[in-house]
Design a protein around this motif. Sequence first.
Motif, mmCIF file in Angstrom:
data_model
loop_
_atom_site.group_PDB
_atom_site.id
_atom_site.type_symbol
_atom_site.label_atom_id
_atom_site.label_comp_id
_atom_site.label_asym_id
_atom_site.label_seq_id
_atom_site.Cartn_x
_atom_site.Cartn_y
_atom_site.Cartn_z
ATOM 1 N N VAL A 211 0.851 -1.208 0.054
ATOM 2 C CA VAL A 211 0.070 0.082 -0.035
ATOM 3 C C VAL A 211 0.828 1.107 0.149
ATOM 4 N N PHE A 212 1.837 1.406 0.627
ATOM 5 C CA PHE A 212 2.688 2.488 1.351
ATOM 6 C C PHE A 212 3.911 2.645 0.131
ATOM 7 N N GLY A 213 4.173 1.568 -0.454
ATOM 8 C CA GLY A 213 5.584 1.692 -1.422
ATOM 9 C C GLY A 213 5.462 2.862 -2.305
ATOM 10 N N PRO A 214 4.456 2.674 -3.041
ATOM 11 C CA PRO A 214 4.187 3.942 -4.302
ATOM 12 C C PRO A 214 3.763 5.202 -3.595
ATOM 13 N N THR A 215 3.333 5.069 -2.472
ATOM 14 C CA THR A 215 2.627 6.409 -1.759
ATOM 15 C C THR A 215 3.834 7.235 -1.229
ATOM 16 N N LEU A 216 4.983 6.612 -0.618
ATOM 17 C CA LEU A 216 5.966 7.236 -0.120
ATOM 18 C C LEU A 216 7.342 7.341 -1.107
ATOM 19 N N MET A 217 7.274 6.473 -2.113
ATOM 20 C CA MET A 217 8.431 6.693 -3.014
ATOM 21 C C MET A 217 8.020 6.642 -4.515
ATOM 22 N N GLN A 218 8.390 7.621 -5.398
ATOM 23 C CA GLN A 218 7.981 7.977 -6.720
ATOM 24 C C GLN A 218 9.346 8.279 -7.539
ATOM 25 N N PRO A 219 9.543 7.444 -8.344
ATOM 26 C CA PRO A 219 10.569 7.806 -9.185
ATOM 27 C C PRO A 219 10.820 9.178 -9.732
ATOM 28 N N PRO A 220 12.035 9.732 -9.719
ATOM 29 C CA PRO A 220 11.909 11.201 -10.280
ATOM 30 C C PRO A 220 11.703 11.380 -11.505
ATOM 31 N N GLU A 221 11.801 10.508 -12.367
ATOM 32 C CA GLU A 221 11.442 10.702 -13.919
ATOM 33 C C GLU A 221 9.821 10.420 -14.236
ATOM 34 N N GLN A 222 9.100 10.033 -13.389
ATOM 35 C CA GLN A 222 7.671 9.932 -13.359
ATOM 36 C C GLN A 222 7.533 8.821 -14.726
ATOM 37 N N ASN A 223 8.257 7.922 -14.728
ATOM 38 C CA ASN A 223 8.024 6.981 -16.064
ATOM 39 C C ASN A 223 7.093 5.567 -15.555
ATOM 40 N N ALA A 224 6.142 5.516 -16.040
ATOM 41 C CA ALA A 224 5.263 4.276 -15.843
ATOM 42 C C ALA A 224 5.909 3.157 -15.613
ATOM 43 N N LEU A 225 6.824 2.617 -16.605
ATOM 44 C CA LEU A 225 7.538 1.785 -16.797
ATOM 45 C C LEU A 225 8.435 1.510 -15.631
ATOM 46 N N THR A 226 9.114 2.585 -15.387
ATOM 47 C CA THR A 226 10.155 2.359 -14.057
ATOM 48 C C THR A 226 9.001 2.087 -12.632
ATOM 49 N N THR A 227 8.198 2.780 -12.727
ATOM 50 C CA THR A 227 7.374 2.585 -11.409
ATOM 51 C C THR A 227 7.093 1.035 -11.477
ATOM 52 N N LEU A 228 6.476 0.613 -12.422
ATOM 53 C CA LEU A 228 6.158 -0.904 -12.515
ATOM 54 C C LEU A 228 7.091 -1.769 -12.240
ATOM 55 N N ASN A 229 8.230 -1.526 -12.670
ATOM 56 C CA ASN A 229 9.817 -2.379 -12.497
ATOM 57 C C ASN A 229 10.026 -2.313 -11.078
ATOM 58 N N ASP A 230 9.815 -1.005 -10.317
ATOM 59 C CA ASP A 230 10.169 -0.778 -9.121
ATOM 60 C C ASP A 230 9.381 -1.312 -7.944
ATOM 61 N N MET A 231 8.169 -1.725 -8.313
ATOM 62 C CA MET A 231 7.066 -1.915 -7.374
ATOM 63 C C MET A 231 7.464 -2.952 -6.308
ATOM 64 N N ARG A 232 8.395 -3.870 -6.611
ATOM 65 C CA ARG A 232 8.753 -4.995 -5.751
ATOM 66 C C ARG A 232 9.879 -4.140 -4.852
ATOM 67 N N GLN A 233 10.610 -3.494 -5.213
ATOM 68 C CA GLN A 233 11.627 -3.049 -4.217
ATOM 69 C C GLN A 233 11.078 -1.829 -3.430
ATOM 70 N N GLN A 234 10.050 -1.079 -3.854
ATOM 71 C CA GLN A 234 9.168 -0.196 -3.139
ATOM 72 C C GLN A 234 8.421 -0.696 -2.116
ATOM 73 N N LYS A 235 7.925 -1.857 -2.179
ATOM 74 C CA LYS A 235 7.178 -2.542 -1.365
ATOM 75 C C LYS A 235 8.109 -3.157 -0.134
ATOM 76 N N LEU A 236 9.367 -3.740 -0.508
ATOM 77 C CA LEU A 236 10.135 -4.170 0.337
ATOM 78 C C LEU A 236 10.939 -3.124 1.142
ATOM 79 N N VAL A 237 11.123 -1.920 0.663
ATOM 80 C CA VAL A 237 11.931 -0.832 1.676
ATOM 81 C C VAL A 237 10.838 -0.634 2.762
ATOM 82 N N VAL A 238 9.463 -0.260 2.316
ATOM 83 C CA VAL A 238 8.559 0.028 3.506
ATOM 84 C C VAL A 238 8.398 -1.293 4.523
ATOM 85 N N GLN A 239 8.294 -2.371 3.919
ATOM 86 C CA GLN A 239 8.329 -3.644 4.842
ATOM 87 C C GLN A 239 9.263 -3.825 5.707
#
Length: 437
Positions: free
Chosen positions: A399-427
């Motif tokens: 829930v909070f991964g993409p809420t607290l972390m957003q890639p600087p280039e605002q690229n949809a593909l980058t966001t999709l590829n980074d979702m696992r890492q975003q989740k893990l960082v918050v976890q």
Amino acid sequence: MAASSNSSLSGSSVSSDPEDYQPPIWKSYLYQLQQEAPRPKRIVCPKEMETRPKYYGREFHGMISREYADELLRATDGSYLIRESQRQPGTHTLALRFGPQTLNYRLFYDGKHFVAEKRFESVHDLVTDALITLYIETKAAEYIAKMTANPIYDHLGYTSLLKDKLVHRLSRGRTESRRVTFVRDERVHTFRGPHWCEYCANFMWGLIAQGVRCSDCGLNVHKQCSKLVPSDCQPDLRRIKKVFSCDLTTLVKAHNTPRPMVVDLCIREIELRGMKSEGLYRVSGFSEHIEDVRLAFDREGEKADISASAYADINIIAGALKLYLRDLPIPVITFDLYPKFIQAAKIPNAECRLEAVHEGLLQLPPAHYETLRYLMAHLKRVTTFEKDNLMNSENLGIVFGPTLMQPPEQNALTTLNDMRQQKLVVQLMIEHEDVLF
């Protein structure tokens, strides 16, 4: 020169007591010099140059010698041309006549024209700014060196206003944790039209990037004067028009709180009556009601009513908190540190991974760090009610991964590829909150 500094132009500034305020006397000597500076005169090449780059005009003369450029410019002060270097083919030089000499500058283009840090839309603007600067610094070198000696800053009420606010806050008996000293957030600024330094009252010359503006309190000063202004900064609440979508650091400075009051109030309400709510933070509240909460905070600040009598569904308050964090212009985990956290999450060794996350946290701005620390402590308490709310650290990370972390280039593909890492960082931050913070 000294006598000229007493001439005046009316301007506005800040006073600690509006009833006692008297307009300052602006020192307009430098403004008068800017008006006297030579105007740019383009020396046009008489023939069409096939080698001319598309971002230059007829001022481009191709590969001519420095001596020939000097002959072409000698007649007119402020005249200029662009030539290709004979010593370094493919590089370009701006030749500019100022007074008795021709000055040569290596000229660059990256979408804008520049010879130093300032960037211009056109070569004409670059030359205009250069002539103004050269003229003023030649005619008033001694004046510029002395102009900070008798600042108007103290007389305009900034210093006394800051001291009064500090004394008032401390006298209210707030806890030590709320007594925070902030550093002035100065950013190079371009002023449209004549503008005066609010430290020394002298004109800020040039076309662009004439001085710096504090993004928190609005103080406008020369770059050199900014070094003399006290670093303690208290933003003017009149400049803070809203709560949502307002820079996090600016908001906490304006209200003198370690965290945004939205975070405090929403978490307090959720912990009061929603910790056992199934799907807390995952289940969405009605969007129109969440919007009502946003508007209430923007209008009423900490007086906004988010109690059960106003919003019985706790998911509305949880949704408002997520919306606030998601709409920050700079995310809680800032754009510049985003890659560091993503790379940390990819480290296979658990201990090294945790250490890398900790290093990233220490680099966050104070308001961002404190907001994240407070939120993670809350989310860890949420996980202690997992049997009721069905929200463990992994679910909250999603829930909070993409809420607290957003890639600087605002690229949809980058966001999709980074979702696992975003989740893990918050976890990781939730599970190891006591160690990381």
